[in-house]
Design a protein around this motif. Sequence first.
Motif, PDB file in Angstrom:
ATOM      1  N   ARG A  27      48.952  52.909  49.453  1.00 12.48           N
ATOM      2  CA  ARG A  27      47.543  52.589  49.691  1.00 12.48           C
ATOM      3  C   ARG A  27      47.303  52.691  51.184  1.00 12.48           C
ATOM      4  O   ARG A  27      48.070  52.133  51.983  1.00 12.48           O
ATOM      5  CB  ARG A  27      47.202  51.176  49.196  1.00 12.48           C
ATOM      6  CG  ARG A  27      45.773  50.742  49.542  1.00 12.48           C
ATOM      7  CD  ARG A  27      45.406  49.440  48.829  1.00 12.48           C
ATOM      8  NE  ARG A  27      46.276  48.338  49.167  1.00 12.48           N
ATOM      9  CZ  ARG A  27      46.052  47.452  50.156  1.00 12.48           C
ATOM     10  NH1 ARG A  27      44.964  47.570  50.905  1.00 12.48           N
ATOM     11  NH2 ARG A  27      46.882  46.463  50.373  1.00 12.48           N
ATOM     12  N   ARG A  63      44.018  55.088  47.422  1.00 12.90           N
ATOM     13  CA  ARG A  63      45.236  54.667  46.717  1.00 12.90           C
ATOM     14  C   ARG A  63      45.830  55.928  46.097  1.00 12.90           C
ATOM     15  O   ARG A  63      45.155  56.677  45.396  1.00 12.90           O
ATOM     16  CB  ARG A  63      44.925  53.608  45.654  1.00 12.90           C
ATOM     17  CG  ARG A  63      44.435  52.303  46.242  1.00 12.90           C
ATOM     18  CD  ARG A  63      43.861  51.372  45.190  1.00 12.90           C
ATOM     19  NE  ARG A  63      44.876  50.738  44.366  1.00 12.90           N
ATOM     20  CZ  ARG A  63      45.025  50.943  43.062  1.00 12.90           C
ATOM     21  NH1 ARG A  63      44.238  51.811  42.417  1.00 12.90           N
ATOM     22  NH2 ARG A  63      45.957  50.318  42.387  1.00 12.90           N
ATOM     23  N   ALA A  81      44.537  45.571  46.316  1.00 13.13           N
ATOM     24  CA  ALA A  81      45.769  46.253  45.947  1.00 13.13           C
ATOM     25  C   ALA A  81      45.842  46.648  44.481  1.00 13.13           C
ATOM     26  O   ALA A  81      46.544  47.597  44.126  1.00 13.13           O
ATOM     27  CB  ALA A  81      46.976  45.366  46.285  1.00 13.13           C
ATOM     28  N   ASP A  82      45.116  45.934  43.600  1.00 12.19           N
ATOM     29  CA  ASP A  82      45.300  46.164  42.168  1.00 12.19           C
ATOM     30  C   ASP A  82      44.096  45.627  41.393  1.00 12.19           C
ATOM     31  O   ASP A  82      43.281  44.863  41.916  1.00 12.19           O
ATOM     32  CB  ASP A  82      46.581  45.458  41.695  1.00 12.19           C
ATOM     33  CG  ASP A  82      47.079  45.947  40.346  1.00 12.19           C
ATOM     34  OD1 ASP A  82      46.565  46.971  39.853  1.00 12.19           O
ATOM     35  OD2 ASP A  82      47.983  45.305  39.777  1.00 12.19           O
ATOM     36  N   TYR A 138      48.735  57.942  43.831  1.00  9.31           N
ATOM     37  CA  TYR A 138      49.534  57.661  42.646  1.00  9.31           C
ATOM     38  C   TYR A 138      50.297  58.903  42.176  1.00  9.31           C
ATOM     39  O   TYR A 138      49.944  60.045  42.507  1.00  9.31           O
ATOM     40  CB  TYR A 138      48.658  57.138  41.511  1.00  9.31           C
ATOM     41  CG  TYR A 138      47.645  58.134  40.982  1.00  9.31           C
ATOM     42  CD1 TYR A 138      47.928  58.927  39.880  1.00  9.31           C
ATOM     43  CD2 TYR A 138      46.392  58.280  41.590  1.00  9.31           C
ATOM     44  CE1 TYR A 138      46.995  59.849  39.398  1.00  9.31           C
ATOM     45  CE2 TYR A 138      45.467  59.191  41.117  1.00  9.31           C
ATOM     46  CZ  TYR A 138      45.768  59.973  40.017  1.00  9.31           C
ATOM     47  OH  TYR A 138      44.858  60.884  39.547  1.00  9.31           O
ATOM     48  N   THR A 190      48.482  50.196  35.311  1.00 12.07           N
ATOM     49  CA  THR A 190      48.184  50.698  36.646  1.00 12.07           C
ATOM     50  C   THR A 190      46.711  51.076  36.685  1.00 12.07           C
ATOM     51  O   THR A 190      46.222  51.783  35.803  1.00 12.07           O
ATOM     52  CB  THR A 190      49.031  51.932  36.995  1.00 12.07           C
ATOM     53  OG1 THR A 190      50.418  51.579  36.960  1.00 12.07           O
ATOM     54  CG2 THR A 190      48.692  52.439  38.389  1.00 12.07           C
ATOM     55  N   TYR A 200      52.055  55.400  38.487  1.00  8.85           N
ATOM     56  CA  TYR A 200      52.480  54.396  39.459  1.00  8.85           C
ATOM     57  C   TYR A 200      51.751  54.637  40.778  1.00  8.85           C
ATOM     58  O   TYR A 200      51.559  55.782  41.195  1.00  8.85           O
ATOM     59  CB  TYR A 200      53.989  54.471  39.704  1.00  8.85           C
ATOM     60  CG  TYR A 200      54.824  54.265  38.469  1.00  8.85           C
ATOM     61  CD1 TYR A 200      55.205  52.992  38.075  1.00  8.85           C
ATOM     62  CD2 TYR A 200      55.226  55.355  37.693  1.00  8.85           C
ATOM     63  CE1 TYR A 200      55.973  52.800  36.929  1.00  8.85           C
ATOM     64  CE2 TYR A 200      55.993  55.171  36.553  1.00  8.85           C
ATOM     65  CZ  TYR A 200      56.359  53.885  36.179  1.00  8.85           C
ATOM     66  OH  TYR A 200      57.116  53.712  35.043  1.00  8.85           O
ATOM     67  N   ILE A 201      51.378  53.559  41.432  1.00 10.45           N
ATOM     68  CA  ILE A 201      50.816  53.653  42.777  1.00 10.45           C
ATOM     69  C   ILE A 201      51.964  53.776  43.772  1.00 10.45           C
ATOM     70  O   ILE A 201      52.872  52.947  43.800  1.00 10.45           O
ATOM     71  CB  ILE A 201      49.961  52.415  43.114  1.00 10.45           C
ATOM     72  CG1 ILE A 201      48.779  52.293  42.148  1.00 10.45           C
ATOM     73  CG2 ILE A 201      49.466  52.479  44.562  1.00 10.45           C
ATOM     74  CD1 ILE A 201      47.782  53.427  42.239  1.00 10.45           C
ATOM     75  N   GLU A 249      51.746  48.579  45.378  1.00 10.12           N
ATOM     76  CA  GLU A 249      50.645  47.630  45.279  1.00 10.12           C
ATOM     77  C   GLU A 249      50.854  46.422  46.189  1.00 10.12           C
ATOM     78  O   GLU A 249      50.277  45.363  45.990  1.00 10.12           O
ATOM     79  CB  GLU A 249      50.481  47.201  43.819  1.00 10.12           C
ATOM     80  CG  GLU A 249      50.002  48.362  42.939  1.00 10.12           C
ATOM     81  CD  GLU A 249      50.179  48.117  41.461  1.00 10.12           C
ATOM     82  OE1 GLU A 249      50.932  47.206  41.099  1.00 10.12           O
ATOM     83  OE2 GLU A 249      49.576  48.861  40.657  1.00 10.12           O
ATOM     84  N   SER A 250      51.668  46.626  47.203  1.00  6.02           N
ATOM     85  CA  SER A 250      51.950  45.557  48.154  1.00  6.02           C
ATOM     86  C   SER A 250      50.727  45.279  49.022  1.00  6.02           C
ATOM     87  O   SER A 250      49.897  46.153  49.283  1.00  6.02           O
ATOM     88  CB  SER A 250      53.132  45.939  49.047  1.00  6.02           C
ATOM     89  OG  SER A 250      53.326  44.990  50.073  1.00  6.02           O
ATOM     90  N   THR A 251      50.621  44.029  49.480  1.00  4.99           N
ATOM     91  CA  THR A 251      49.576  43.663  50.441  1.00  4.99           C
ATOM     92  C   THR A 251      50.158  43.519  51.851  1.00  4.99           C
ATOM     93  O   THR A 251      49.462  43.090  52.770  1.00  4.99           O
ATOM     94  CB  THR A 251      48.900  42.341  50.024  1.00  4.99           C
ATOM     95  OG1 THR A 251      49.900  41.314  49.888  1.00  4.99           O
ATOM     96  CG2 THR A 251      48.162  42.508  48.701  1.00  4.99           C
TER      97      THR A 251
END
Length: 329
Positions: A69, A54, A266-267, A56, A279, A65-66, A79-81
Motif C-alpha cells: 500500500r 493498494r 489498510a483493509d 495486489y 481480501t 493478496y495485498i 495490510e500492515s499499518t
Amino acid sequence: MMKKVFLITAALILAISCSGSPTDPTGDGGLIDEGSGTTDPNQISAFLNKYPGRYYVEDADGAIYINYRIEGSKIYEGESTTEMQGSKTLSGNKLQVEIPGNTSSQYGSDWNTSMEILNFSDSGIQVFQKLILSKDNFSTISGYQKVTTISGLKKYAGNYYQYQGYNDGTGSSTVEKYSIFTIDSSGNIYITNNMASQTRCSLDGDVLTLDFTDGVYKCILQENRAIASTFINNVEYSTTSKKSDLLTPYKGTYTGEAVTLTVDEADAVITSGNLMNPTAILNGKDLIIYDSWRENDVPKKEEHKIVFNDDGTATYTKPDSTEVTLTKN
C-alpha cells in the motif's frame, strides 16, 4: 505477505506457487549500483507520492493478496499499518528495498534479510525478490557433497546460509542455520547430497550460477553474503502487483440487517458468513471483498460486492445476489 521458505531444494517451486504467476519482464531486476541512485528520503517520498494505491497479486488458485500500500508518500507491506522498514534506494522508476531480518520473531524465515526490487508503472509494480544468504567461515557439514572445483571461488570461501524454523513437537520452534551451499579455500563447492547430482555450477566474475533441472539461481558473491535471484527459461522470475484504489476515502463503519462493514486505510472487513481468506479491492466506488479457500483440494472463491453511494450509504450484494443497504455510523 506470505511466509517464504528459502530451502534451495524448494525455492524454485515456492517462487511460483507462493507469489502468483510469473510475468513477462517489463522492468529490470538488476541491483542499483552502489553510489548510483539516491537514498534521500525526501526524493523517495516524492516519488512514492506519484503512485498511491493498494497493490495486489493473484496466485495460481485465484486467491488475491495485498502486497503493498502506498499512501501519504509512504509504502507499507501487505495490510500492515506500519511503514515498510529497510534501506531504500531509488533510480529512475526502480526502488530497491533491503529489509532487515527480525530476530525476535518465532519464525525462522523472518530472521533473514531480504531484498525487493520494485519497478513502477501507472498500472502496477513489477516485483523481483532476492534471497540474501548470510555467510559464515567455511566448515564441513555432514550431508553435503562436492559438485565441482572452480579456482575463482577460492576468495569467496564460506558457508552461505539462511535461517529456518523447526517445530520441536512441543509447540515451540527452534531457529537454525541452513546452508544453501558451501565453498572451501580450494574453490570446491558443496551442496546437499540430494541436490548435488542435479546441479551444475559456473562462475562469471562475482556471479555464481547454480543450474538445476527446473531453473537457475544466480548468486552475486559479496564479502559477507550472497544475493541470489531465480531464473526460469533464462528470464529472472518476477511478479506484477496490480494497482487498486485507496480505501481511505470510505473509512468508517457501515451497518444494516445484521451486517457490519468496517473500512480503514489498510483493509475492509465484512461480517457476513464465515469468510476464510478475505481480501478487499476497491476500484472507484466499487469494493469487492474476495474470499478464497480450498474444498476437497479444489480452489473456491466468492465475491462480496459493495457500492458506495453519494448519500453516504453503501449497497452490499451478497454472493447469493441478496442486496442489503448499509448506513454509515
